[in-house]
Scaffold this motif. Sequence first.
Motif, PDB file in Angstrom:
ATOM      1  N   ASP A 388       0.772  -1.838  -0.165  1.00  0.00           N
ATOM      2  CA  ASP A 388      -0.193  -0.101  -0.311  1.00  0.00           C
ATOM      3  C   ASP A 388       0.886   1.241  -0.376  1.00  0.00           C
ATOM      4  O   ASP A 388       1.981   1.057   0.388  1.00  0.00           O
ATOM      5  CB  ASP A 388      -0.962   0.112   1.608  1.00  0.00           C
ATOM      6  N   VAL A 389       0.224   2.245  -0.877  1.00  0.00           N
ATOM      7  CA  VAL A 389       0.660   3.316  -0.122  1.00  0.00           C
ATOM      8  C   VAL A 389       0.651   4.266   1.091  1.00  0.00           C
ATOM      9  O   VAL A 389      -0.282   4.192   1.969  1.00  0.00           O
ATOM     10  CB  VAL A 389       0.357   4.453  -1.476  1.00  0.00           C
ATOM     11  N   TYR A 390       1.922   4.761   1.062  1.00  0.00           N
ATOM     12  CA  TYR A 390       1.827   5.304   2.862  1.00  0.00           C
ATOM     13  C   TYR A 390       2.773   6.791   2.920  1.00  0.00           C
ATOM     14  O   TYR A 390       3.246   7.196   2.196  1.00  0.00           O
ATOM     15  CB  TYR A 390       2.968   4.827   3.803  1.00  0.00           C
ATOM     16  N   THR A 391       2.783   8.056   3.801  1.00  0.00           N
ATOM     17  CA  THR A 391       3.042   9.142   3.539  1.00  0.00           C
ATOM     18  C   THR A 391       4.331   9.319   5.203  1.00  0.00           C
ATOM     19  O   THR A 391       3.045   8.506   5.854  1.00  0.00           O
ATOM     20  CB  THR A 391       2.537   9.944   3.607  1.00  0.00           C
ATOM     21  N   GLY A 405      -7.135  -1.124   0.084  1.00  0.00           N
ATOM     22  CA  GLY A 405      -7.104  -2.537  -0.306  1.00  0.00           C
ATOM     23  C   GLY A 405      -6.500  -3.721  -0.247  1.00  0.00           C
ATOM     24  O   GLY A 405      -5.778  -3.869  -0.413  1.00  0.00           O
ATOM     25  N   PRO A 406      -7.103  -4.864  -1.063  1.00  0.00           N
ATOM     26  CA  PRO A 406      -6.150  -5.810  -0.862  1.00  0.00           C
ATOM     27  C   PRO A 406      -5.152  -5.825  -2.395  1.00  0.00           C
ATOM     28  O   PRO A 406      -4.244  -6.972  -2.129  1.00  0.00           O
ATOM     29  CB  PRO A 406      -7.053  -7.274  -1.075  1.00  0.00           C
ATOM     30  N   GLU A 407      -5.377  -5.084  -3.039  1.00  0.00           N
ATOM     31  CA  GLU A 407      -4.558  -5.175  -4.183  1.00  0.00           C
ATOM     32  C   GLU A 407      -3.137  -4.479  -4.472  1.00  0.00           C
ATOM     33  O   GLU A 407      -2.792  -3.928  -3.099  1.00  0.00           O
ATOM     34  CB  GLU A 407      -5.456  -4.031  -5.460  1.00  0.00           C
ATOM     35  N   ARG A 408      -2.088  -3.677  -5.561  1.00  0.00           N
ATOM     36  CA  ARG A 408      -1.354  -3.401  -4.999  1.00  0.00           C
ATOM     37  C   ARG A 408      -1.354  -1.939  -5.639  1.00  0.00           C
ATOM     38  O   ARG A 408      -1.717  -2.003  -7.071  1.00  0.00           O
ATOM     39  CB  ARG A 408      -0.338  -4.552  -5.857  1.00  0.00           C
ATOM     40  N   ASP A 409      -1.352  -1.117  -4.111  1.00  0.00           N
ATOM     41  CA  ASP A 409      -1.427  -0.041  -4.183  1.00  0.00           C
ATOM     42  C   ASP A 409       0.980   0.695  -4.680  1.00  0.00           C
ATOM     43  O   ASP A 409       0.902   0.560  -3.735  1.00  0.00           O
ATOM     44  CB  ASP A 409      -1.768   0.875  -3.436  1.00  0.00           C
ATOM     45  N   TYR A 420      -1.802  16.265  -4.851  1.00  0.00           N
ATOM     46  CA  TYR A 420      -2.328  14.740  -5.189  1.00  0.00           C
ATOM     47  C   TYR A 420      -0.751  13.999  -5.303  1.00  0.00           C
ATOM     48  O   TYR A 420       0.243  14.644  -4.422  1.00  0.00           O
ATOM     49  CB  TYR A 420      -2.490  14.802  -6.462  1.00  0.00           C
ATOM     50  N   ILE A 421      -1.615  12.756  -4.808  1.00  0.00           N
ATOM     51  CA  ILE A 421      -0.098  12.046  -5.079  1.00  0.00           C
ATOM     52  C   ILE A 421      -0.644  11.057  -6.278  1.00  0.00           C
ATOM     53  O   ILE A 421      -2.026  10.124  -6.283  1.00  0.00           O
ATOM     54  CB  ILE A 421       0.072  11.144  -3.762  1.00  0.00           C
ATOM     55  N   TYR A 422       0.651  10.981  -7.151  1.00  0.00           N
ATOM     56  CA  TYR A 422       0.161   9.789  -7.961  1.00  0.00           C
ATOM     57  C   TYR A 422       0.338   8.685  -7.415  1.00  0.00           C
ATOM     58  O   TYR A 422       2.145   8.229  -7.057  1.00  0.00           O
ATOM     59  CB  TYR A 422       0.283  10.506  -9.201  1.00  0.00           C
ATOM     60  N   PHE A 423      -0.044   7.403  -7.859  1.00  0.00           N
ATOM     61  CA  PHE A 423       0.633   5.783  -8.327  1.00  0.00           C
ATOM     62  C   PHE A 423       0.106   5.074  -9.552  1.00  0.00           C
ATOM     63  O   PHE A 423      -0.576   5.666 -10.181  1.00  0.00           O
ATOM     64  CB  PHE A 423       0.272   5.637  -6.725  1.00  0.00           C
ATOM     65  N   HIS A 424       0.559   4.088  -9.188  1.00  0.00           N
ATOM     66  CA  HIS A 424      -0.528   2.747  -9.662  1.00  0.00           C
ATOM     67  C   HIS A 424      -0.921   1.937  -8.959  1.00  0.00           C
ATOM     68  O   HIS A 424       0.004   1.513  -8.545  1.00  0.00           O
ATOM     69  CB  HIS A 424       0.553   2.121 -10.879  1.00  0.00           C
ATOM     70  N   SER A 425      -1.716   1.392  -9.660  1.00  0.00           N
ATOM     71  CA  SER A 425      -2.386   0.436  -8.874  1.00  0.00           C
ATOM     72  C   SER A 425      -3.144  -0.896  -9.781  1.00  0.00           C
ATOM     73  O   SER A 425      -4.064  -0.291 -10.691  1.00  0.00           O
ATOM     74  CB  SER A 425      -3.766   0.782  -8.535  1.00  0.00           C
ATOM     75  N   ASP A 426      -3.224  -2.077  -9.807  1.00  0.00           N
ATOM     76  CA  ASP A 426      -4.271  -2.907 -10.322  1.00  0.00           C
ATOM     77  C   ASP A 426      -5.106  -3.550  -9.964  1.00  0.00           C
ATOM     78  O   ASP A 426      -5.664  -4.507 -10.019  1.00  0.00           O
ATOM     79  CB  ASP A 426      -2.978  -4.510 -10.445  1.00  0.00           C
ATOM     80  N   ARG A 427      -6.066  -2.508  -9.010  1.00  0.00           N
ATOM     81  CA  ARG A 427      -7.367  -3.195  -8.896  1.00  0.00           C
ATOM     82  C   ARG A 427      -8.458  -3.066  -9.627  1.00  0.00           C
ATOM     83  O   ARG A 427      -9.592  -3.958  -9.250  1.00  0.00           O
ATOM     84  CB  ARG A 427      -7.294  -1.930  -7.697  1.00  0.00           C
TER      85      ARG A 427
END
Length: 531
Positions: A388-391, A405-409, A420-427
């Motif tokens: 997951d994504v953290y700061t 979520g259980p997906e890869r973020d 904003y924070i940009y990221f990629h996810s396979d959700r």
Amino acid sequence: MLSRFRSHVIAVAILTAAASSLDPRPAEAQASTRTSLGLFRGDSDVGRPSVLGPGKVQYDPSSRTYAITGGGANMWATSDHFHYVWIKVSGDAALEATIRFTGTTPSSGTPDPHRKACLVIRQSLDSDSPYADAATHGDGLTSLQWRDTKGAVTHEVQTDLVRPTRLRVEKRGGFVTMSVATGTEPLHPAGGAAKLQLTGDYYIGLAVSAHDTTRLETAEFSRVVLSKLAVVSGATTLVSTLETISLRSRDRRVAYVVRQPERIESPTWFPDSSRMLYFNTRGRLYRVQADVPGRPLNPQRLAVPQEVPLGLHADIHGGHGVTRDGRLWAIGDETSTSNGTLSSVIHVVPAAGGVARRVTGPGRSYFHGWAPDGSRLAFTGVRGGNLDVYTIAADGGAELRLTTGPERDDGPEYSPDGEYIYFHSDRTGRSQIWRMRVNGSAQEQLTNDAMDNRFAHVSPDGKSIVFLSSEPGAESGAAFRDVQLRVMTLATRAIDEIAQLTGGQGTINAYSWSPDSQYLAFVSYQVAQER
């Protein structure tokens, strides 16, 4: 790309037989051409010749040297004009020669500095044909140039070596590469590759263009070797190329190329005018100075990488980045835990030197981006088996989890305005680019296509994002696959492809924009046979 290759020189008799089967002319004409052109079967003006007349070739069989005279406006943009000495072949092949300019007509006036002597692979003799070449220019610039489809615009990767004397162009599968050498040194990869799909038989040979319709230029090609490439077993090694690319022209220039088993990864641009690029390899951070395409080469640049002292003795990986004011580095490294296993942690290190301070606590943590003011950093954390994504504040403290979520973020990065924070996810099934507010709210999907999209980086002016795209199904950690660099204009959400290459993990993991938002840095990969 992991296939292993060796090459052997094609015997003249084999080339002659192959050419005869492809050449529609009468046997008498073929025999005459074979006598006069050595390895090659024909010579032609492609496009429009000089106003002084057509080009020509003189072949000296005793020295196996070709003196080629050519006119024409250029080999560039959407059409080419040059004199070509060629043979038709199929499969994978390579051509190499020692090249020098030897004459100009008329003797008065000045030859164009961009006149070209080239080793050319070409689908057809049409002026707008798909092609790739290894081109040396009159002013010493040497480039791998290509047009990937009929009538498309030409692009190039400019080598960092000025005026090499020997060139090699090599087609393997769907990619063309160039090697260079100066003096008596052996040929070595120039870096970069052109993706070029040719069908059936194609042309390979020698070419000269005057870059001036009122002149004819002559170049000598000596020690010409034409090779057929065959797939065999054997030891291979990795070629990593650190490149810069212009967002305006799509042209590329090599900053550093190295042949070693370990890949170089994650280039990041220091936020000043020095054009210093930082990358990691073999567990250490290095810096090298880049030239950019379209500008003169800097002979005084730092071309041999220097290790950056960080006060850390751990194994640095691709998670690193510097604050926008250049004061602090965040460094991801592998550290042994009390039970002997490795865990990735994040340290903050003053760029001017000083003591490294650990920021993250237990659990694997991978740095990706600084807040604009340097007060916080964004990272990917593995907690309870979930990615997951953290700061976290730059001086440590409590982690703020933004995705649940259980997906890869993965791959989080702040926008320049800090909104904003940009990221990629396979959700949604495939990896796509997303963004959210810095508190984790208003999560929004930005890409939704048939590609896997990862590692979004926002330009310093906040107008665009670059990201890495590949066909779906590839493992997220794969480093050797066909990928694309694509740029989205945020105001319109329009997406443009700016480069095709072999890459993946390590290509643009870190923040790779130049401070003026005009250029990008990235790493491409090739697999080469060990020597």
